[in-house]
Enzyme design. Structure first.
Site, PDB file in Angstrom:
ATOM      1  N   GLU A  54      32.025 -28.462  19.264  1.00  0.00           N
ATOM      2  CA  GLU A  54      33.267 -29.235  19.247  1.00  0.00           C
ATOM      3  C   GLU A  54      33.195 -30.242  18.112  1.00  0.00           C
ATOM      4  OE1 GLU A  54      33.393 -31.074  23.071  1.00  0.00           O
ATOM      5  OE2 GLU A  54      32.015 -32.682  22.517  1.00  0.00           O
ATOM      6  N   LYS A  87      22.770 -42.397  29.357  1.00  0.00           N
ATOM      7  CA  LYS A  87      23.287 -43.725  29.664  1.00  0.00           C
ATOM      8  C   LYS A  87      22.167 -44.675  30.073  1.00  0.00           C
ATOM      9  CE  LYS A  87      27.324 -41.224  31.292  1.00  0.00           C
ATOM     10  NZ  LYS A  87      27.982 -40.647  32.474  1.00  0.00           N
TER      11      LYS A  87
END
Length: 503
Positions: free
Chosen positions: A41, A79
């Protein structure tokens, strides 16, 4: 951007900014994908925020949101710090992101990359499960997401699940602010490598607006190994204003201590001490870009905490009591403890006959002196060892230390790197060698990847600390186990013009 279809947790993601790196990046992404499937992408990386929306639906067209979370403070797409609501001040933009979520059944998290300056945003993925950072959504909305998910699975409506009072105007922020800090067993100074060992002592904060989710239990030994994720605890801080959240987070981390393994505590303290967190001036590359400064700042902040006499006294007393008095924390070994040892090969072809097995005497091991006991992390002792058929016991000094390296890696004879030698490119963690990307005679630049090593299913890149000419490269097979501190390459200094001419 190339991503594994089923990577997760930062695995299987490769940013490709140079066509020459395409083949290697795709190959490593495929290796981190259980199904060996990847997709590509358009990469959105500059000034980007990572925003996710918590959605709850009953599958019958009724759907609610519980506002958004921001997870922009991350490294290697994993994260580290999460917050709710987002630090983006433009609630109109946030509302557009929230409204982009579709009809859904049960709990789901819709993740987006958001560019505040252009007001563009891109859909990332849907996670159809409870996420690690669900705690901050629970805190700002006063809900129990696990309970709600179970009720919906039993056919409950959204209202009966306790969501009637939740406001649905996405342009209005939630009534509270919350921050989650992931405490992990990782050595940040060694490129976030896993720190294995036994947790000998831990202390977590408490008080109004403080929540700690952890699997550590007082009185029960916990060993960090390569078998599981490195997450030790989630410290969640909630308050009425963002400034109060940051202030309380600093105090909460001051009360957070884990002894026995290295943790990312220092860099978490640096993050909450940095003014960028207070004003919301960060993006998905902020942590990695500022890591060197944050490591230094974290060490300074932690050193300042340690100077507090009250805290130092409490810490010393608690750690001493825990490590010495509690037999549940350290396995108790005493002088003259002895064991009869029977060793039977698992390989059938190497086993003795039944008669020989009955006649064979066992080995005998006896502790004569315990020098240090922090088992299973470290143990040192003087022993006697008696083999079957020997004339008597033989004295030894035995030293045990936990390691993430395999027996093959520890038995390898590869050169060891010298941390003080700037020409040495040293692998700072144990793992499986995936690929060597340079050859002798190559000219490379500072920061260029030299080797790729796999640890805990993650393929980690070991980069050169300086540019120059590669004068030596490790001779090892792809897939070979290597130990921490293995020398990967030697890079001799070269003139900048020479490097540019050869690249």
């Amino acid at each position: 951007m190339v991503k594994a279809v089923d990577g997760g947790g930062g695995r299987g993601i490769r940013l490709i900014e140079d066509g020459d790196a395409l083949a290697g990046a795709v190959r490593r992404a495929i290796e981190e994908s259980p199904s060996r499937q990847v997709f590509a992408e358009r990469a959105a990386v500059h000034g980007i925020r990572h925003i996710e929306v918590q959605i709850i639906g009953d599958g019958q067209g009724h759907i609610r949101h519980l506002w958004e979370r921001e997870c922009s403070i991350q490294r290697r797409y994993q994260k580290v710090v999460e917050m709710a609501p987002s630090s983006i001040k433009d609630r109109t933009l946030i509302a557009q992101v929230i409204r982009a979520a579709i009809n859904y059944c049960s709990l789901g998290t819709f993740e987006f990359l958001v560019q505040p300056s252009t007001k563009e945003f891109y859909f990332l993925e849907v996670n159809p499960r409870i996420q690690v950072e669900h705690t901050i959504t629970e805190s700002v909305s006063s809900t129990d997401l696990v309970r709600i998910q179970l009720l919906l699975a039993q056919g409950a409506s959204l209202e009966s699940a306790g969501l009637r009072r939740i406001g649905q105007d996405p342009e209005s922020a939630p009534p509270l602010y919350s921050l989650q800090l992931r405490v992990t067993a990782e050595d940040v100074k060694r490129d976030w490598s896993l720190s294995i060992g036994k947790v000998q002592y831990f202390q977590f904060p408490s008080g109004n607006g403080i929540r700690v989710d952890t699997h550590l239990v007082s009185g029960h030994a916990t060993v960090v190994s390569t078998d599981f994720d490195s997450l030790l605890a989630k410290v969640v801080v909630t308050a009425a204003t963002w400034e109060d959240v940051v202030s309380k987070a600093r105090r909460a981390l001051e009360d957070t201590r884990i002894v026995g393994v290295e943790t990312n505590g220092n860099i978490l303290r640096a993050i909450v001490a940095h003014p960028a967190l207070t004003v919301g001036d960060f993006d998905t590359h902020w942590l990695e870009t500022n890591q060197q400064h944050l490591v230094k700042l974290g060490s300074e902040v932690s050193a300042a905490y340690a100077k507090s006499s009250l805290m130092s006294t409490a810490y010393t007393a608690s750690s001493s009591a825990t490590s010495i008095s509690s037999p549940n924390i350290s396995t108790l070994f005493r002088p003259n403890d002895a064991w009869s040892v029977d060793l039977t090969p698992l390989d059938q072809t190497k086993r003795n006959t039944k008669a020989n097995e009955q006649d064979a005497a066992p080995y005998h091991l006896r502790l004569t002196r315990v020098l240090r006991n922090a088992f299973p992390t470290i143990m040192a002792a003087e022993i006697t060892f008696t083999s079957p058929g020997s004339r008597g016991p033989v004295p030894y000094r035995m030293e045990l230390s936990s390691t993430s390296a395999s027996s093959a890696a520890l038995a390898s004879h590869h050169r060891r790197g010298d941390p003080a030698n700037p020409s040495h490119v040293t692998v700072p963690f144990a793992g499986k060698l995936v690929e060597v990307l340079v050859d002798e005679g190559d000219f490379i630049v500072a920061g260029q990847t030299v080797v790729v090593v796999q640890q805990m299913k993650m393929e980690l890149e070991v980069r050169a600390g300086r540019g120059g000419r590669v004068s030596w490269v490790i001779e090892a097979e792809d897939g070979e186990e290597i130990r921490e501190g293995t020398l990967a390459a030697i890079v001799e200094e070269a003139e900048v013009d020479d490097i540019k001419a050869k690249l």
